[in-house]
Write an enzyme that holds these catalytic residues in place. Structure first.
Site, PDB file in Angstrom:
ATOM      1  N   ARG A 221       0.850  -1.191   0.000  1.00 46.55           N
ATOM      2  CA  ARG A 221       0.000   0.000   0.000  1.00 46.55           C
ATOM      3  C   ARG A 221       0.886   1.241   0.000  1.00 46.55           C
ATOM      4  O   ARG A 221       1.967   1.267   0.617  1.00 46.55           O
ATOM      5  CB  ARG A 221      -0.904   0.031   1.244  1.00 46.55           C
ATOM      6  CG  ARG A 221      -2.053  -0.964   1.210  1.00 46.55           C
ATOM      7  CD  ARG A 221      -3.123  -0.586   0.183  1.00 46.55           C
ATOM      8  NE  ARG A 221      -4.260  -1.497   0.179  1.00 46.55           N
ATOM      9  CZ  ARG A 221      -4.408  -2.540  -0.648  1.00 46.55           C
ATOM     10  NH1 ARG A 221      -3.489  -2.813  -1.556  1.00 46.55           N
ATOM     11  NH2 ARG A 221      -5.504  -3.284  -0.584  1.00 46.55           N
ATOM     12  N   HIS A 269      -0.759   0.148  -9.714  1.00 46.07           N
ATOM     13  CA  HIS A 269      -1.428  -0.766  -8.766  1.00 46.07           C
ATOM     14  C   HIS A 269      -1.937  -2.010  -9.513  1.00 46.07           C
ATOM     15  O   HIS A 269      -3.137  -2.270  -9.568  1.00 46.07           O
ATOM     16  CB  HIS A 269      -2.589  -0.050  -8.049  1.00 46.07           C
ATOM     17  CG  HIS A 269      -3.005  -0.755  -6.788  1.00 46.07           C
ATOM     18  ND1 HIS A 269      -3.376  -0.080  -5.640  1.00 46.07           N
ATOM     19  CD2 HIS A 269      -3.117  -2.077  -6.487  1.00 46.07           C
ATOM     20  CE1 HIS A 269      -3.700  -0.959  -4.701  1.00 46.07           C
ATOM     21  NE2 HIS A 269      -3.551  -2.181  -5.199  1.00 46.07           N
TER      22      HIS A 269
HETATM   23  P1  NAP Z   1      -1.561 -11.542   4.857  1.00 46.26           P
HETATM   24  O1  NAP Z   1      -1.743 -12.943   4.386  1.00 46.26           O
HETATM   25  O2  NAP Z   1      -2.533 -10.951   5.780  1.00 46.26           O
HETATM   26  O3  NAP Z   1      -0.086 -11.473   5.503  1.00 46.26           O
HETATM   27  C1  NAP Z   1       0.369 -10.356   6.184  1.00 46.26           C
HETATM   28  C2  NAP Z   1       1.778 -10.618   6.698  1.00 46.26           C
HETATM   29  O4  NAP Z   1       2.261  -9.410   7.305  1.00 46.26           O
HETATM   30  C3  NAP Z   1       1.832 -11.708   7.769  1.00 46.26           C
HETATM   31  O5  NAP Z   1       3.004 -12.469   7.623  1.00 46.26           O
HETATM   32  C4  NAP Z   1       1.892 -10.893   9.067  1.00 46.26           C
HETATM   33  O6  NAP Z   1       2.556 -11.552  10.137  1.00 46.26           O
HETATM   34  C5  NAP Z   1       2.716  -9.701   8.627  1.00 46.26           C
HETATM   35  N1  NAP Z   1       2.485  -8.535   9.503  1.00 46.26           N
HETATM   36  C6  NAP Z   1       1.323  -7.878   9.742  1.00 46.26           C
HETATM   37  N2  NAP Z   1       1.512  -6.882  10.620  1.00 46.26           N
HETATM   38  C7  NAP Z   1       2.825  -6.919  10.944  1.00 46.26           C
HETATM   39  C8  NAP Z   1       3.637  -6.159  11.817  1.00 46.26           C
HETATM   40  N3  NAP Z   1       3.132  -5.154  12.541  1.00 46.26           N
HETATM   41  N4  NAP Z   1       4.939  -6.484  11.929  1.00 46.26           N
HETATM   42  C9  NAP Z   1       5.468  -7.520  11.217  1.00 46.26           C
HETATM   43  N5  NAP Z   1       4.757  -8.275  10.359  1.00 46.26           N
HETATM   44  C10 NAP Z   1       3.453  -7.971  10.228  1.00 46.26           C
HETATM   45  O7  NAP Z   1      -1.469 -10.550   3.600  1.00 46.26           O
HETATM   46  P2  NAP Z   1      -1.205 -10.906   2.051  1.00 46.26           P
HETATM   47  O8  NAP Z   1      -2.362 -11.600   1.469  1.00 46.26           O
HETATM   48  O9  NAP Z   1       0.117 -11.557   1.941  1.00 46.26           O
HETATM   49  O10 NAP Z   1      -1.188  -9.440   1.425  1.00 46.26           O
HETATM   50  C11 NAP Z   1      -0.346  -8.417   1.892  1.00 46.26           C
HETATM   51  C12 NAP Z   1      -0.802  -7.072   1.363  1.00 46.26           C
HETATM   52  O11 NAP Z   1      -0.523  -6.961  -0.039  1.00 46.26           O
HETATM   53  C13 NAP Z   1      -2.322  -6.828   1.414  1.00 46.26           C
HETATM   54  O12 NAP Z   1      -2.730  -6.442   2.700  1.00 46.26           O
HETATM   55  C14 NAP Z   1      -2.509  -5.726   0.390  1.00 46.26           C
HETATM   56  O13 NAP Z   1      -2.395  -4.462   1.005  1.00 46.26           O
HETATM   57  C15 NAP Z   1      -1.330  -5.917  -0.563  1.00 46.26           C
HETATM   58  N6  NAP Z   1      -1.773  -6.301  -1.913  1.00 46.26           N
HETATM   59  C16 NAP Z   1      -1.411  -5.504  -2.963  1.00 46.26           C
HETATM   60  C17 NAP Z   1      -1.783  -5.865  -4.236  1.00 46.26           C
HETATM   61  C18 NAP Z   1      -1.361  -5.038  -5.414  1.00 46.26           C
HETATM   62  O14 NAP Z   1      -1.834  -5.276  -6.523  1.00 46.26           O
HETATM   63  N7  NAP Z   1      -0.472  -4.088  -5.256  1.00 46.26           N
HETATM   64  C19 NAP Z   1      -2.536  -7.028  -4.452  1.00 46.26           C
HETATM   65  C20 NAP Z   1      -2.879  -7.808  -3.363  1.00 46.26           C
HETATM   66  C21 NAP Z   1      -2.492  -7.435  -2.085  1.00 46.26           C
HETATM   67  P3  NAP Z   1       1.973 -12.905  10.784  1.00 46.26           P
HETATM   68  O15 NAP Z   1       2.140 -13.961   9.709  1.00 46.26           O
HETATM   69  O16 NAP Z   1       2.844 -13.158  11.937  1.00 46.26           O
HETATM   70  O17 NAP Z   1       0.534 -12.639  11.091  1.00 46.26           O
HETATM   71  C1  GLV Z   2      -5.180  -5.159  -4.044  1.00 45.15           C
HETATM   72  O1  GLV Z   2      -4.518  -4.219  -3.810  1.00 45.15           O
HETATM   73  C2  GLV Z   2      -5.649  -6.077  -3.059  1.00 45.15           C
HETATM   74  O2  GLV Z   2      -5.552  -5.777  -1.860  1.00 45.15           O
HETATM   75  O3  GLV Z   2      -6.142  -7.153  -3.442  1.00 45.15           O
END
Ligand code: NAP
Ligand code: GLV
Length: 306
Positions: A221, A269
């Protein structure tokens, strides 16, 4: 069973057709003010009015992985918030990040400039051991990205809230290990969710702790990055460049310094897009499970914020 659809930026017809085919018998319609109460909602960035008018929702299915925009709203208290769980996004994120890392590591920008100038010039091969990569966030997307980078034999560090054991990844966790994680990394990849704890996490101090000649890849983000701190770190020479897919204001405003910066590559994005068919199949499966009283994956903890 009633399902309401309220997604800005998504054409409703193909979603409605797909959901109807996957959930025969469900009454599925596009939300409009005054619409009847639904049991489930499929949403992306809905207005507060939607939440206020749908107090009986059992679950809100977000058609993205990040729920930061949704959690800013006042939600129906009993409604579970469910994020997309991969649904084809993890492989896209892995290809985007590997492409950005390899483009930088192999100096393809330089070769493209050489070609434009009609120059035939070799560059000295760089050592992978000089390019340790740090992946912040080892969740659904971050773990896949870290494993993909490790397949290219880069040293990979990972940082998460709770401790992890991932083959090929040196794992760090918690605020107490954050500075060690940064000091061990030269390329910083951000895949954290946006929460109060992670806002502005890539700032002057974070960047200064990375190894010299650092590189930043932000695919999570825009509000994770203090943009002026990145520009200053590049100007100082400590950071060599960045690949950015997300911005504090989207679309990136005209005239923003990132548009024409020679050391910054931007994309709109798009690193991991929501794939409609995979998403519909996942949401339909989960609605079926909830209807049968079964547990589902991807339920967001509103206190943790992801
Ligand atoms: P997720 O499965 O919720 O994983 C989040 C990770 O971040 C987990 O490993 C979590 O730790 C860690 N985390 C959260 N808070 C933390 C903190 N304060 N300190 C250290 N580690 C922390 O999320 P995801 O599905 O991988 O997605 C991540 C992000 O990518 C989304 O939230 C979204 O904003 C972004 N995204 C962007 C796009 C794009 O097109 N640009 C697309 C999809 C997603 P734990 O494992 O210990 O809980
Ligand atoms: C895109 O940014 C998503 O969070 O899926």
């Amino acid at each position: 069973m009633k399902i309401t659809f309220c997604c800005t930026d998504a054409k409703p017809e193909p979603w409605l057709q797909g959901l109807s085919a996957a959930l025969p018998g469900a009454d599925i319609s596009v939300w409009q003010p005054g619409a009847p109460q639904a049991d489930y909602a499929v949403v992306w960035a809905p207005p507060q009015q939607f939440m206020d008018e749908q107090p009986a929702l059992k679950a809100l299915f977000n058609i993205g992985a990040g729920v930061d925009a949704l959690l800013k709203l006042r939600l129906p208290p009993q409604a579970r918030v469910v994020r997309l769980d991969d649904a084809g996004m993890a492989v896209q994120m892995a290809e985007y990040v590997c492409h950005a890392v390899i483009r930088h590591f192999r100096e393809f920008n330089g070769y493209e400039a050489d070609m434009a100038a009609g120059r035939w010039g070799y560059r000295k091969p760089r050592l992978r051991s000089d390019f340790p990569i740090g992946v912040m966030g080892l969740g659904v997307l971050g773990e896949r990205v870290a494993k993909a980078l490790a397949q290219f034999d880069f040293p990979v560090n990972g940082w998460s809230r709770s401790p992890k054991a991932i083959e090929g990844v040196r794992a760090f966790s918690g605020t107490e290990q954050f500075n060690d994680f940064l000091a061990a990394s030269r390329v910083l990849v951000n895949l954290l969710p946006l929460t109060p704890d992670t806002t502005d996490v890539i700032n002057k101090d974070t960047l200064a702790r990375l190894q010299p000649g650092a590189y930043v890849i932000n695919v999570a983000r825009g509000a994770h990055l203090v943009e002026e701190d990145l520009l200053a770190a590049i100007a100082s020479g400590h950071v060599a460049g960045a690949t950015l897919d997300v911005f504090r204001t989207e679309p990136l405003p005209k005239g923003h310094a990132f548009w024409n910066h020679p050391q910054i590559t931007i994309t709109p994005h798009t690193s991991a897009r929501t794939l409609r068919e995979e998403s519909i199949a996942q949401i339909a499966r989960k609605i079926g499970a909830l209807q049968r009283g079964e547990a589902i994956a991807g339920v967001v903890d509103p206190v943790r914020g992801y």
